[in-house]
Write an enzyme that holds these catalytic residues in place. Structure first.
Site, mmCIF file in Angstrom:
data_model
loop_
_atom_site.group_PDB
_atom_site.id
_atom_site.type_symbol
_atom_site.label_atom_id
_atom_site.label_comp_id
_atom_site.label_asym_id
_atom_site.label_seq_id
_atom_site.Cartn_x
_atom_site.Cartn_y
_atom_site.Cartn_z
ATOM 1 C CB CYS B 13 -0.939 0.015 1.203
ATOM 2 S SG CYS B 13 -0.095 -0.129 2.771
ATOM 3 C CB CYS B 16 3.625 -0.270 2.824
ATOM 4 S SG CYS B 16 2.003 -0.888 3.309
#
Lengths: 336, 80
Positions: B13, B16
């Site tokens: 994501c 992240c």
């Protein structure tokens, strides 16, 4: 009723009639008003709501949810899980860790599914768009039907005792972890308000950046339909008289995961021209709850049989909701 | 002294990737020797007992999870 969006409407009307000198009844004037009213309204809502939700979500970490649901029996557990799912963050990228983590802690399979259905369906992007485009009542109905679907589908999966179709390594992990402590659970309990707002701000900016282009493009297309496509055309193809409209909307919705922000504004224009709202609800649910990437990710922990049952239950449920809502709408005064 | 091992646990994501960037910033600010790895296998993430991504582990121990933290906060976590 008090309309919180009145200032946007006023401003759009002023620009179209006073500055551009167009009538709101003309094709171009009505298209432009639609666009100038919807874009600022929806984008403001996106920022405000995703900030509020992002801040609030720092209070409801999945660990707390898991603790809440641990050992809860069916039905009550399903209801609780679906309700909590409204408020918690969900990203299909953490579906697998979440699924394993819940089962590991002894949350029943059916209850876990109730959460897995409700959490993505009631997400801030869908809620913001429904609210901005269709009003608060429609949003509440969407949430209500979504939660009901999550409860019922989760309950059925629980009753069917399908634990055998969860990949076996998940249960081995459960054995392995049973005796370990939960020292990780306390990591988030001491967030300051500044940190919570920071999470909210980040959430708002991330969502804004990922959806604004779709929103503007979607509203532009919607504006075109609003001003130029004749109503008869829409009622014939997407109206209540076409019984296939609901399933068709569901089929179209599944691959559109990322683009809901662009597609819902188009449906707003279609609804104004006579497409029934139930079809929109089904469509939105299909986009959020049956996202293709999530299914691919879940395949890592679910055997194909269980995945198929899960998808079928949700699909049937969504289609039923669309028909039910269109039926209710046809026999009672319009909602909005 | 051996290098510190920093692991970013997240399945791709946006947050992240931002966390990984922040971790690298923190490492270079502190001027320490560290190896930054990004773990994207969701089953491996689950095995670490993480429910929400992104998470940050230092020398195998999870020190933050479910949120994006700033380089300054990571520096504090890396300080002995």
């Amino acid at each position: 009723m008090f309309d919180p969006f009145y200032p946007f409407d006023w401003l759009a009307t002023q620009i179209v009639t006073k500055i551009l000198g167009l009538s709101l009844k003309s094709h171009l004037g009505s298209s432009l008003h639609f666009f100038l009213y919807d874009v600022p309204k929806v984008l403001t809502l996106v920022v405000v709501i995703s900030f509020a939700v992002g801040t609030m979500q720092s209070f409801l970490q999945p660990e707390k949810v898991r603790h809440l649901l641990e050992g809860k029996r069916t039905l009550f557990g399903n209801i609780l899980a679906a309700t909590v799912g409204i408020f918690t963050p969900f990203c299909s990228c953490s579906a697998v860790p979440l699924f394993i983590g819940f089962l590991e802690a002894g949350v029943p399979l059916g209850v876990t599914f109730s959460y897995l259905i409700a959490a993505p369906m009631v997400n801030e992007v869908a809620v913001v768009l429904l609210w901005g485009l269709f009003g608060f009542k429609v949003t509440l109905i969407y949430i209500g039907f979504g939660v009901a679907l999550a409860i019922i589908a989760g309950y059925i999966i629980g009753m069917m005792k399908l634990e055998k179709w969860v990949e076996s390594f998940v249960w081995q992990l459960q054995q392995a972890h049973r005796h370990e402590g939960r020292e990780l659970d306390d990591l988030d309990s001491n967030l300051t308000w500044k940190q919570r707002w920071e999470q909210g701000r980040y959430q708002a900016s991330e969502i804004f950046h990922s959806v604004w282009m779709y929103v503007v493009a979607g509203i532009a297309i919607g504006a075109g339909i609003h001003g130029y496509v004749p109503t008869d055309f829409i009622t014939t193809w997407a109206g209540a008289s076409n019984p296939l409209a609901v399933p068709l909307a569901v089929v179209l919705g599944v691959p559109l995961y990322a683009n809901i922000a662009g597609v819902l504004p188009i449906t707003e224009a279609l609804v104004n021209k006579g497409m029934p709202l139930g079809t929109v609800l089904s469509f939105t649910m299909a986009v959020t709850a049956l996202s293709l990437p999530e299914m691919v990710i879940l395949r890592k922990v679910l055997r194909p049989q269980l995945l198929v049952i899960f998808i079928s239950l949700v699909t049937v449920g969504i289609i039923a909701i669309g028909y039910l809502f269109n039926l209710l709408l046809a026999t009672s005064p319009p909602v909005s | 002294m051996s290098a510190i091992k920093i692991e970013i646990l997240g399945s791709g994501c946006k947050k992240c990737h931002q966390l990984e960037a922040n971790a690298r910033t923190a490492v270079s600010t502190l001027g320490i020797e560290a190896e930054v790895a990004h773990i994207t296998d969701s089953i491996e993430i689950a095995k670490r007992g993480i429910l929400s991504t992104p998470a940050l582990a230092v020398n195998g121990k999870v020190v933050s999870k479910g949120k994006l933290i700033s380089p300054a906060e990571i520096e504090q976590l890396l300080a002995p």
